[in-house]
Write a protein that holds these residues in place. Structure first.
Motif, mmCIF file in Angstrom:
data_model
loop_
_atom_site.group_PDB
_atom_site.id
_atom_site.type_symbol
_atom_site.label_atom_id
_atom_site.label_comp_id
_atom_site.label_asym_id
_atom_site.label_seq_id
_atom_site.Cartn_x
_atom_site.Cartn_y
_atom_site.Cartn_z
ATOM 1 N N GLU A 36 1.099 -1.260 0.112
ATOM 2 C CA GLU A 36 0.138 -0.066 -0.151
ATOM 3 C C GLU A 36 1.070 1.337 0.099
ATOM 4 O O GLU A 36 0.596 2.211 -0.691
ATOM 5 C CB GLU A 36 -0.858 -0.009 1.065
ATOM 6 N N TRP A 40 0.791 4.187 -3.009
ATOM 7 C CA TRP A 40 0.475 5.391 -2.811
ATOM 8 C C TRP A 40 1.243 6.424 -3.056
ATOM 9 O O TRP A 40 1.133 7.386 -3.387
ATOM 10 C CB TRP A 40 0.081 5.353 -1.079
ATOM 11 N N SER A 43 1.448 6.911 -6.609
ATOM 12 C CA SER A 43 0.449 7.832 -7.044
ATOM 13 C C SER A 43 0.618 9.250 -6.733
ATOM 14 O O SER A 43 0.316 9.927 -7.759
ATOM 15 C CB SER A 43 -0.898 7.372 -6.258
ATOM 16 N N ASP A 49 -2.758 12.684 -5.194
ATOM 17 C CA ASP A 49 -2.353 12.505 -3.650
ATOM 18 C C ASP A 49 -3.943 12.457 -3.539
ATOM 19 O O ASP A 49 -4.860 12.570 -4.029
ATOM 20 C CB ASP A 49 -1.629 13.410 -3.202
#
Length: 149
Positions: A36, A40, A43, A49
């Motif tokens: 994760e 993240w 991204s 965000d």
């Protein structure tokens, strides 16, 4: 480094005492947290965000993890986790591959695949990707060098 695909997005990790389970190695649930974190951060690097997700009322939510645990990680190990966006339909679904390596012996500890679906934050229901997702995530699509999963 021997990555499965070219030009990975990578993060560095260190296995802490809090990551260790009763068997003396990193707990399997910790690996999911690392996946994760890597997805993240990637991204965020692509300009997508939490602020942007909220502005667009969209998010990419996990619907499936497939994880192959290949070797154990131990307290103090320094690791590198790579991710690639390998598939997407430009509407709802996107797939990432991951590879976790221990540089000290070049061992691959994990390979994983995660499938995401675009949702509308306000309802939690699947919703078509906005243009910003298509532009941001689309810029990161990677073709396979080899297929591992």
């Amino acid at each position: 480094m021997g990555w499965d695909r070219a030009t990975p997005f990578t993060i560095d990790l260190q296995v802490g005492a809090e990551d260790i389970d009763g068997l003396g190695h990193a707990n399997n649930a910790v690996y999911v947290t690392w996946l994760e974190r890597c997805a993240w951060r990637h991204s965020q690097r692509l300009g997508l965000d939490l602020v942007e997700y909220r502005r667009l009322d969209r998010a990419m939510a996990v619907v499936r993890h497939e994880i192959d645990y290949l070797a154990a990680a131990y307290e103090g190990d320094e690791l590198q986790l790579a991710t690639w966006i390998v598939d997407w339909d430009q509407r709802l679904r996107m797939t990432r591959h991951f590879q976790l390596k221990r540089p000290s012996d070049n061992a691959t500890l994990l390979r994983a695949q995660t499938t995401f679906v675009c949702i509308e934050l306000s309802t939690g229901k699947p919703k078509r990707m906005p243009a910003e997702f298509i532009e941001g995530y689309g810029s990161a699509i990677q073709l396979p060098a080899t297929t591992q999963i």
